[in-house]
Design a protein around this motif. Structure first.
Motif, mmCIF file in Angstrom:
data_model
loop_
_atom_site.group_PDB
_atom_site.id
_atom_site.type_symbol
_atom_site.label_atom_id
_atom_site.label_comp_id
_atom_site.label_asym_id
_atom_site.label_seq_id
_atom_site.Cartn_x
_atom_site.Cartn_y
_atom_site.Cartn_z
ATOM 1 N N GLN A 11 0.831 -1.206 0.000
ATOM 2 C CA GLN A 11 0.000 0.000 0.000
ATOM 3 C C GLN A 11 0.865 1.255 0.000
ATOM 4 O O GLN A 11 0.595 2.205 -0.727
ATOM 5 N N SER A 12 1.918 1.236 0.793
ATOM 6 C CA SER A 12 2.831 2.377 0.852
ATOM 7 C C SER A 12 3.505 2.598 -0.498
ATOM 8 O O SER A 12 3.643 3.732 -0.955
ATOM 9 N N SER A 13 3.894 1.500 -1.124
ATOM 10 C CA SER A 13 4.521 1.588 -2.442
ATOM 11 C C SER A 13 3.531 2.126 -3.473
ATOM 12 O O SER A 13 3.887 2.966 -4.304
ATOM 13 N N ALA A 14 2.294 1.671 -3.412
ATOM 14 C CA ALA A 14 1.260 2.148 -4.348
ATOM 15 C C ALA A 14 0.979 3.626 -4.109
ATOM 16 O O ALA A 14 0.828 4.402 -5.063
ATOM 17 N N ASP A 15 0.902 4.028 -2.836
ATOM 18 C CA ASP A 15 0.670 5.435 -2.512
ATOM 19 C C ASP A 15 1.813 6.307 -3.042
ATOM 20 O O ASP A 15 1.581 7.380 -3.585
ATOM 21 N N MET A 16 3.038 5.839 -2.859
ATOM 22 C CA MET A 16 4.203 6.586 -3.326
ATOM 23 C C MET A 16 4.186 6.697 -4.853
ATOM 24 O O MET A 16 4.485 7.760 -5.408
ATOM 25 N N THR A 17 3.797 5.623 -5.527
ATOM 26 C CA THR A 17 3.723 5.643 -6.988
ATOM 27 C C THR A 17 2.707 6.676 -7.461
ATOM 28 O O THR A 17 2.986 7.469 -8.363
ATOM 29 N N VAL A 18 1.535 6.685 -6.831
ATOM 30 C CA VAL A 18 0.498 7.665 -7.194
ATOM 31 C C VAL A 18 0.994 9.082 -6.923
ATOM 32 O O VAL A 18 0.805 9.989 -7.744
ATOM 33 N N PHE A 19 1.633 9.270 -5.771
ATOM 34 C CA PHE A 19 2.159 10.588 -5.417
ATOM 35 C C PHE A 19 3.175 11.078 -6.447
ATOM 36 O O PHE A 19 3.110 12.215 -6.921
ATOM 37 N N VAL A 20 4.112 10.210 -6.812
ATOM 38 C CA VAL A 20 5.149 10.578 -7.778
ATOM 39 C C VAL A 20 4.538 10.862 -9.150
ATOM 40 O O VAL A 20 4.916 11.823 -9.830
ATOM 41 N N GLN A 21 3.558 10.054 -9.562
ATOM 42 C CA GLN A 21 2.900 10.289 -10.849
ATOM 43 C C GLN A 21 2.200 11.647 -10.862
ATOM 44 O O GLN A 21 2.286 12.397 -11.846
ATOM 45 N N ASN A 22 1.506 11.967 -9.762
ATOM 46 C CA ASN A 22 0.832 13.263 -9.675
ATOM 47 C C ASN A 22 1.846 14.406 -9.691
ATOM 48 O O ASN A 22 1.630 15.424 -10.358
ATOM 49 N N LEU A 23 2.938 14.225 -8.967
ATOM 50 C CA LEU A 23 3.968 15.252 -8.927
ATOM 51 C C LEU A 23 4.576 15.465 -10.314
ATOM 52 O O LEU A 23 4.759 16.606 -10.755
ATOM 53 N N GLN A 28 5.135 18.592 -15.296
ATOM 54 C CA GLN A 28 5.016 18.661 -16.750
ATOM 55 C C GLN A 28 4.092 19.808 -17.156
ATOM 56 O O GLN A 28 4.390 20.553 -18.091
ATOM 57 N N THR A 29 2.996 19.972 -16.431
ATOM 58 C CA THR A 29 2.060 21.054 -16.727
ATOM 59 C C THR A 29 2.727 22.410 -16.527
ATOM 60 O O THR A 29 2.587 23.309 -17.361
ATOM 61 N N ARG A 30 3.462 22.547 -15.446
ATOM 62 C CA ARG A 30 4.141 23.824 -15.177
ATOM 63 C C ARG A 30 5.211 24.114 -16.214
ATOM 64 O O ARG A 30 5.351 25.250 -16.675
ATOM 65 N N PHE A 31 5.994 23.113 -16.578
ATOM 66 C CA PHE A 31 7.021 23.318 -17.597
ATOM 67 C C PHE A 31 6.399 23.656 -18.954
ATOM 68 O O PHE A 31 6.923 24.488 -19.686
ATOM 69 N N GLN A 32 5.275 23.036 -19.271
ATOM 70 C CA GLN A 32 4.589 23.343 -20.529
ATOM 71 C C GLN A 32 4.119 24.794 -20.525
ATOM 72 O O GLN A 32 4.266 25.505 -21.513
#
Length: 88
Positions: A11-23, A28-32
């Protein structure tokens, strides 16, 4: 060690993956946005340079009509080297 440690780790790994993907998506949006802003500013500066060049050419044209020599012509005359004395 029981089964809960493995579940918490997953669960912690999945949460971290979601967090990193969102980040990464936010970055990417800001750089664009920054990229589009920079390109827009470059285009604007290019247009302003074109307008400035046109104004300079218009002023040169007006000076030519008034019979006054252009400043660049008088500078070139001063910059020309004098012919060397070949008799020496």
């Amino acid at each position: 060690m029981d089964g809960h440690d493995g579940d918490n780790s997953k669960q912690s790994s999945a949460d971290m993956t979601v967090f990193v993907q969102n980040l990464l998506q936010q970055m990417q949006t800001r750089f664009q946005t920054m990229s589009e802003s920079i390109i827009s500013k470059i285009d604007e500066m290019g247009n302003r340079i074109d307008e400035l060049e046109q104004s300079i050419n218009d002023l040169r044209g007006e000076m030519g009509q008034d019979g006054a020599p252009s400043p660049s012509a008088s500078l070139k005359a001063k910059e020309e080297p004098k012919p060397a004395d070949e008799s020496a």
